[in-house]
Scaffold this active site. Structure first.
Site, PDB file in Angstrom:
ATOM      1  N   ARG A 109       0.811  -1.239   0.000  1.00 34.53           N
ATOM      2  CA  ARG A 109       0.000   0.000   0.000  1.00 34.53           C
ATOM      3  C   ARG A 109       0.835   1.276   0.000  1.00 34.53           C
ATOM      4  O   ARG A 109       0.351   2.350   0.316  1.00 34.53           O
ATOM      5  CB  ARG A 109      -0.979   0.040   1.175  1.00 34.53           C
ATOM      6  CG  ARG A 109      -2.027  -1.043   1.112  1.00 34.53           C
ATOM      7  CD  ARG A 109      -3.291  -0.615   1.825  1.00 34.53           C
ATOM      8  NE  ARG A 109      -4.262  -1.685   1.782  1.00 34.53           N
ATOM      9  CZ  ARG A 109      -4.374  -2.623   2.706  1.00 34.53           C
ATOM     10  NH1 ARG A 109      -3.578  -2.597   3.766  1.00 34.53           N
ATOM     11  NH2 ARG A 109      -5.275  -3.550   2.584  1.00 34.53           N
ATOM     12  N   LYS A 131       3.484  11.771 -11.294  1.00 34.41           N
ATOM     13  CA  LYS A 131       2.775  10.789 -12.130  1.00 34.41           C
ATOM     14  C   LYS A 131       3.631   9.526 -12.201  1.00 34.41           C
ATOM     15  O   LYS A 131       4.819   9.592 -12.531  1.00 34.41           O
ATOM     16  CB  LYS A 131       2.570  11.325 -13.544  1.00 34.41           C
ATOM     17  CG  LYS A 131       1.395  12.282 -13.688  1.00 34.41           C
ATOM     18  CD  LYS A 131       1.163  12.630 -15.157  1.00 34.41           C
ATOM     19  CE  LYS A 131       0.016  13.612 -15.308  1.00 34.41           C
ATOM     20  NZ  LYS A 131      -0.157  14.050 -16.709  1.00 34.41           N
ATOM     21  N   GLU A 173      10.684  18.932 -24.345  1.00 34.18           N
ATOM     22  CA  GLU A 173       9.809  19.243 -23.193  1.00 34.18           C
ATOM     23  C   GLU A 173      10.203  20.601 -22.596  1.00 34.18           C
ATOM     24  O   GLU A 173       9.356  21.325 -22.065  1.00 34.18           O
ATOM     25  CB  GLU A 173       9.891  18.144 -22.126  1.00 34.18           C
ATOM     26  CG  GLU A 173       9.389  16.762 -22.558  1.00 34.18           C
ATOM     27  CD  GLU A 173       7.860  16.634 -22.668  1.00 34.18           C
ATOM     28  OE1 GLU A 173       7.131  17.619 -22.390  1.00 34.18           O
ATOM     29  OE2 GLU A 173       7.399  15.539 -23.058  1.00 34.18           O
ATOM     30  N   LYS A 213       7.507  23.549 -14.445  1.00 30.41           N
ATOM     31  CA  LYS A 213       6.632  22.390 -14.193  1.00 30.41           C
ATOM     32  C   LYS A 213       6.162  22.358 -12.738  1.00 30.41           C
ATOM     33  O   LYS A 213       4.979  22.127 -12.457  1.00 30.41           O
ATOM     34  CB  LYS A 213       7.343  21.076 -14.568  1.00 30.41           C
ATOM     35  CG  LYS A 213       6.479  19.869 -14.221  1.00 30.41           C
ATOM     36  CD  LYS A 213       6.710  18.642 -15.018  1.00 30.41           C
ATOM     37  CE  LYS A 213       5.649  17.591 -14.611  1.00 30.41           C
ATOM     38  NZ  LYS A 213       5.812  16.332 -15.270  1.00 30.41           N
ATOM     39  N   GLU A 223      -4.272  17.222 -12.252  1.00 29.29           N
ATOM     40  CA  GLU A 223      -4.643  17.544 -13.634  1.00 29.29           C
ATOM     41  C   GLU A 223      -6.149  17.741 -13.826  1.00 29.29           C
ATOM     42  O   GLU A 223      -6.762  17.159 -14.708  1.00 29.29           O
ATOM     43  CB  GLU A 223      -4.112  16.449 -14.592  1.00 29.29           C
ATOM     44  CG  GLU A 223      -3.990  16.959 -16.011  1.00 29.29           C
ATOM     45  CD  GLU A 223      -3.261  16.014 -16.961  1.00 29.29           C
ATOM     46  OE1 GLU A 223      -2.116  15.662 -16.661  1.00 29.29           O
ATOM     47  OE2 GLU A 223      -3.853  15.660 -17.974  1.00 29.29           O
ATOM     48  N   ARG A 227      -2.843  22.010 -15.060  1.00 24.79           N
ATOM     49  CA  ARG A 227      -1.789  21.026 -15.390  1.00 24.79           C
ATOM     50  C   ARG A 227      -1.906  20.543 -16.840  1.00 24.79           C
ATOM     51  O   ARG A 227      -0.929  20.076 -17.432  1.00 24.79           O
ATOM     52  CB  ARG A 227      -1.820  19.844 -14.406  1.00 24.79           C
ATOM     53  CG  ARG A 227      -0.662  18.886 -14.625  1.00 24.79           C
ATOM     54  CD  ARG A 227      -0.431  17.918 -13.502  1.00 24.79           C
ATOM     55  NE  ARG A 227       0.713  17.061 -13.794  1.00 24.79           N
ATOM     56  CZ  ARG A 227       1.330  16.300 -12.919  1.00 24.79           C
ATOM     57  NH1 ARG A 227       0.916  16.276 -11.666  1.00 24.79           N
ATOM     58  NH2 ARG A 227       2.354  15.544 -13.265  1.00 24.79           N
ATOM     59  N   ASN A 231       0.285  19.400 -21.487  1.00 22.62           N
ATOM     60  CA  ASN A 231      -0.021  18.521 -22.613  1.00 22.62           C
ATOM     61  C   ASN A 231       0.185  19.205 -23.961  1.00 22.62           C
ATOM     62  O   ASN A 231      -0.048  18.597 -25.007  1.00 22.62           O
ATOM     63  CB  ASN A 231      -1.474  18.015 -22.515  1.00 22.62           C
ATOM     64  CG  ASN A 231      -1.681  17.169 -21.275  1.00 22.62           C
ATOM     65  OD1 ASN A 231      -0.739  16.542 -20.800  1.00 22.62           O
ATOM     66  ND2 ASN A 231      -2.890  17.176 -20.735  1.00 22.62           N
ATOM     67  N   HIS A 234       1.287  17.402 -27.171  1.00 20.36           N
ATOM     68  CA  HIS A 234       1.206  15.954 -26.934  1.00 20.36           C
ATOM     69  C   HIS A 234       0.027  15.279 -27.637  1.00 20.36           C
ATOM     70  O   HIS A 234       0.084  14.077 -27.899  1.00 20.36           O
ATOM     71  CB  HIS A 234       1.141  15.669 -25.430  1.00 20.36           C
ATOM     72  CG  HIS A 234       2.489  15.793 -24.766  1.00 20.36           C
ATOM     73  ND1 HIS A 234       3.161  16.985 -24.677  1.00 20.36           N
ATOM     74  CD2 HIS A 234       3.298  14.864 -24.171  1.00 20.36           C
ATOM     75  CE1 HIS A 234       4.322  16.798 -24.041  1.00 20.36           C
ATOM     76  NE2 HIS A 234       4.419  15.518 -23.727  1.00 20.36           N
ATOM     77  N   HIS A 238       1.438  12.324 -29.573  1.00 24.77           N
ATOM     78  CA  HIS A 238       1.082  10.922 -29.290  1.00 24.77           C
ATOM     79  C   HIS A 238       0.549  10.227 -30.548  1.00 24.77           C
ATOM     80  O   HIS A 238       0.784   9.033 -30.759  1.00 24.77           O
ATOM     81  CB  HIS A 238       0.025  10.846 -28.174  1.00 24.77           C
ATOM     82  CG  HIS A 238       0.604  11.070 -26.806  1.00 24.77           C
ATOM     83  ND1 HIS A 238      -0.126  11.571 -25.752  1.00 24.77           N
ATOM     84  CD2 HIS A 238       1.855  10.877 -26.327  1.00 24.77           C
ATOM     85  CE1 HIS A 238       0.657  11.666 -24.681  1.00 24.77           C
ATOM     86  NE2 HIS A 238       1.858  11.256 -25.005  1.00 24.77           N
ATOM     87  N   HIS A 253      10.191   9.936 -27.790  1.00 25.15           N
ATOM     88  CA  HIS A 253       9.026  10.705 -27.347  1.00 25.15           C
ATOM     89  C   HIS A 253       9.205  12.215 -27.586  1.00 25.15           C
ATOM     90  O   HIS A 253       8.317  12.876 -28.119  1.00 25.15           O
ATOM     91  CB  HIS A 253       8.769  10.437 -25.855  1.00 25.15           C
ATOM     92  CG  HIS A 253       7.682  11.283 -25.275  1.00 25.15           C
ATOM     93  ND1 HIS A 253       6.357  11.146 -25.637  1.00 25.15           N
ATOM     94  CD2 HIS A 253       7.723  12.307 -24.370  1.00 25.15           C
ATOM     95  CE1 HIS A 253       5.629  12.033 -24.976  1.00 25.15           C
ATOM     96  NE2 HIS A 253       6.438  12.762 -24.206  1.00 25.15           N
TER      97      HIS A 253
HETATM   98  N1  GLY Z   1       4.041  15.001 -18.381  1.00 26.95           N
HETATM   99  C1  GLY Z   1       2.954  15.852 -18.123  1.00 26.95           C
HETATM  100  C2  GLY Z   1       2.612  15.925 -16.672  1.00 26.95           C
HETATM  101  O1  GLY Z   1       3.395  15.540 -15.832  1.00 26.95           O
HETATM  102  O2  GLY Z   1       1.532  16.379 -16.356  1.00 26.95           O
END
Ligand code: GLY
Length: 353
Positions: A109, A131, A173, A213, A223, A227, A231, A234, A238, A253
């Site tokens: 957990r 993330k 990025e 960031k 998000e 946030r 994107n 992207h 993508h 990427h």
């Molecule tokens: N890579 C985009 C984010 O971390 O929200």
């Protein structure tokens, strides 16, 4: 979500010893892939606090970011006696920090973890912001959790271990962060010479990029709103990655993001009045350093279908983040199929494919 400590580290040994000291633990684990185990572990091995860590080594590259590898990491943690009071240090690029972060988020957990990103892409993006996750059923980052590291230690010394393509990939990025922050930062990024890298200057800009960031994630960790600015580039990026995968072409990427930025800035120009001159300058930079991703008009429908399947879409609508200017962000924007095809025409024309 708890705050993440992010350190641009000039003394990795001291910073890591301190970060480990902040997390009382019964046993220390170190996760690396075969490449970072060979190239980066010797840099941290000197640190007495990590010298005795139990090692878990996984296969490199995104193809190993899957349930099988995750299961192997859980198994190794259990086999080597990890408890819920153990601490995991992830040493690697985005694949290691994403998968290791998710292993830590879920083992018993949740156990605390520290990220030491070793690629530019992971320093400015993947390792920062909480993330974590793995690819599943052919979909990227399909399974995961928001779970921030206790500390992220960014040592720009590792930048010197990267090849040109991996520097360019992460740099895309950073351009994105420039576009969503200030004209000054964006300009500085576009003035940088990627063919003759000044590592000290690059290190300074990494610090600025991470701060962009961090500032956004602090406002919206899960998000729900701003946030989504991260994107930018992207949605189309993508789709390019999915097309490349389908056709057996390999692209990094960040390259897909750079090409996606060209497309989405054009859409920003169409729909939000993003200045033509800034579109031109950014496009020129991308063409110069990233070359082009070639496709023809017979593939527009496929690219469009990939965009309609983007996991960030809502109510069947393709969601874009667009800009009115550098730093003027509009999230949750849509575009018609005609506009998207027009955008792809623009891309092929300016990028010469
Ligand atoms: N890579 C985009 C984010 O971390 O929200």
């Amino acid at each position: 979500m708890q705050e993440q400590e992010i350190i641009i580290s000039t003394h990795l040994e001291d910073n890591l010893a301190r970060a480990i000291g902040r997390c009382p633990h019964d046993k220390l684990f170190l996760l690396a892939d075969r490449t970072t185990q060979e190239k980066c572990w010797p840099v941290v091995a000197r640190i007495p606090e990590v010298a005795g860590a139990a090692h878990i080594v996984i296969g490199p590259t995104d193809e190993h970011k899957n349930l099988e590898t995750l299961s192997a990491v859980w198994t190794e943690l259990g086999r080597q006696g990890a408890t819920r009071h153990s601490l995991l240090v992830n040493l690697g690029g985005g694949m290691v920090t994403d998968l290791g972060g998710f292993a830590a988020a879920t083992f018993k957990r949740g156990i605390p973890y520290i990220n030491i990103p070793t690629t530019l892409l992971s320093m400015v993006d993947a390792a920062v912001g909480g993330k974590t996750g793995i690819n599943f059923n052919g979909l990227k980052n399909e399974i995961g959790a928001f779970c921030p590291a206790e500390s992220v230690l960014i040592s720009t010394e590792f930048l010197k271990t990267l090849d040109y393509e991996n520097v360019c990939s992460g740099y895309a990025e950073m351009i994105k962060h420039g576009l969503i922050s200030t004209p000054k930062h964006w300009r500085e990024l576009l003035d940088f010479d990627l063919d003759h890298i000044d590592y000290r200057h690059l290190g300074d800009m990494v610090g600025q990029s991470v701060a962009v960031k961090e500032g956004i994630v602090a406002q919206d960790p899960h998000e729900q709103g701003i946030r989504k600015a991260l994107n930018l580039g992207h949605t189309v990026g993508h789709a390019f990655e999915s097309l490349a995968l389908q056709e057996g072409r390999t692209i990094l990427h960040g390259y897909a993001v750079a090409w996606g930025l060209v497309c989405e800035l054009y859409l920003s120009h169409l729909r939000e009045g993003f200045p033509k001159e800034k579109l031109r300058t950014t496009t020129y930079f991308v063409k110069q350093y990233y070359g082009t991703f070639a496709f023809d008009c017979k593939e527009y429908e496929t690219l469009y279908q990939f965009m309609t399947h983007d996991k960030k879409n809502t109510a069947g609508q393709i969601n874009f983040t667009l800009l009115g200017d550098v730093g003027e962000i509009s999230i949750d924007q849509t575009a018609s199929k005609e506009e998207i095809f027009d955008m792809l025409d623009f891309y092929r024309e300016v990028m010469g494919c």
